[in-house]
Design a protein around this motif. Structure first.
Motif: not given
Length: 438
Positions: A387, A390, A392, A394-395
């Protein structure tokens, strides 16, 4: 690698509150436990010049009470709920986290919001925690065999930019010079909702968890953030050397650090695989050649912390070698191992087990971490890093894919490009007692 391995499908939901606080939730109903973390994007690398040690000092200050929870109340309330808690300071963030029975989720969110909104910063807390930090340095570094080796010793040798090269524990002069106004300003600058991510994992309904996060954090005002520090390094053109006296330990030691490529690149992933080839425990080439076969070293290990840093970093090897071998001979033996990686591709039958172990370690981290005493710590930690760095979370489900796809040719290319003398720093740790006897 077997391409038929089932893909990860960890549930992840996230949102951003009006004040800029990023909130990530990952429900898991396998046990009635909740893990909560707050990660602030202020760490060793980000603390301003003249404020060395402030990031770590604040890790301590955050447990000294807030507007509605007095001194030690945060710890007492978590412990009395049957929970655990801790905090750490890292290069690019400082984090605080709790694991509690899931019915205590609301209590912990209230506690974390209260200290984000109104930490108790007064002279008494500043003075006693400054002394605690200084005593920690004395115990863990100044009066400890090989204290600070190599995480404190190597960066000043390897790097030229102050954010990457300064004393991360903090110079005593900087800590002593800190005024109450300095400390309050540091808190209001960096401990802001728009500089943090809140993680909630475990046995709860995500909609209810997000509603609780809004209830307790939504009215905390955001703060203007300073421009991110420039942490870039000037190009390195020659090997850098340093030496530190070892007052207590009997063995000479050395650390060799190769500066890593930027996060998220193919070379970064290839260097992660290289790290596992070199430092994969007793099966790693460094331990196998220097300790087991040649018996030059009594201990050799290393690491490259790829996922949880967001700036210049290194793949580091630490070697404790026998006194009868010079540092030159030890480094030559190490260079022979590196040379083999540069000259020949790693065979598939060596690379495949390395990737299997990488995947296994990633899964194990998601299940536990922090010595496995903190439920879901690793999952929380990586969600925070994805978070913060990046954008994200969800990575978490796809991060492994790029590492597992690295080919032998890409590993060799990274070795040729990055494992060179002009891209490294070498730190020697020489025992003072042995030198005196000699």
């Amino acid at each position: 690698m077997n391409s038929q391995v089932k893909m990860l499908s960890i549930p992840v939901e996230h949102t951003t509150l009006a004040n800029g606080l990023r909130v990530v939730a990952s429900p898991d109903h396998s046990a009635p436990v909740a893990t909560i973390g707050v990660y602030y994007q202020i760490g060793f690398r980000i603390e301003p010049r003249g404020r060395s040690g402030f990031a770590h000092l604040f890790e301590h200050m955050m447990f000294q009470g807030s507007e509605n929870a007095g001194k030690m109340e945060h710890i007492r309330l978590v412990n009395s709920s049957g929970g655990l808690l801790n905090g750490t300071t890292n290069y690019d963030f400082t984090n605080y986290f709790e694991a509690v029975p899931s019915n205590a989720l609301e209590r912990v969110l209230w506690l974390e919001a209260d200290r984000m909104r109104a930490l108790k910063v007064d002279d008494e807390n500043l003075c006693n925690q400054r002394d605690v930090v200084k005593e920690e340095v004395r115990v863990n570094v100044m009066n400890q065999p090989y204290g600070g080796f190599s995480w404190l010793d190597l960066p000043p040798v390897a790097f030229r930019n102050w954010p990457n090269a300064h004393n991360f524990y903090g110079d005593f002069a900087d800590l002593d010079a800190a005024t109450l106004a300095d400390v309050r300003n540091f808190f209001h600058t960096y401990y802001a909702p728009n500089n943090a991510v809140l993680l909630m994992l475990g046995d709860f309904d995500p909609a209810e968890a997000f509603a609780l996060a809004r209830r307790y954090f939504d009215d905390i005002p955001p703060h203007p953030l300073p421009p991110p520090p420039d942490v870039s390094e000037p190009p390195q053109t020659e090997e850098r050397r340093g030496e530190v006296a070892e007052k207590f330990g009997p063995l000479p030691a050395m650390a060799i650090g190769y500066t890593a490529p930027a996060r998220g690149t193919l070379d970064w992933r290839a260097l992660t695989i290289l790290d596992r080839v070199l430092h994969g425990g007793r099966a790693g080439r460094i331990h196998r050649h220097l300790v087991l076969e040649q018996q030059i070293a009594v201990e050799a290990d290393g690491s490259f912390d790829a996922l949880d840093s967001n700036g210049p970093t290194q793949m580091v090897t630490r070697i404790f070698h026998k006194p009868e071998y010079t540092s030159g001979a030890t480094l030559a033996a190490f260079d022979h191992v590196i040379g083999e990686l540069r000259e020949r591709e790693v065979a598939e039958d060596e690379l495949d087990p390395v990737k299997v172990k990488l995947r296994s370690d990633y899964y194990s981290m998601l299940e536990g971490g922090m010595g496995s005493y903190m439920p879901r710590f690793g999952l929380m930690h990586y969600l925070a890093c994805f978070t913060l760095f990046d954008g994200d979370p969800g990575r978490i489900n796809t991060a492994l894919d790029g590492f597992l796809a690295v080919t032998p040719a890409e590993v060799q290319a990274a070795a040729c490009k990055y494992l060179t003398p002009q891209n490294r720093a070498v730190l020697l740790r020489r025992p003072v007692a042995a030198e005196g006897a000699r």
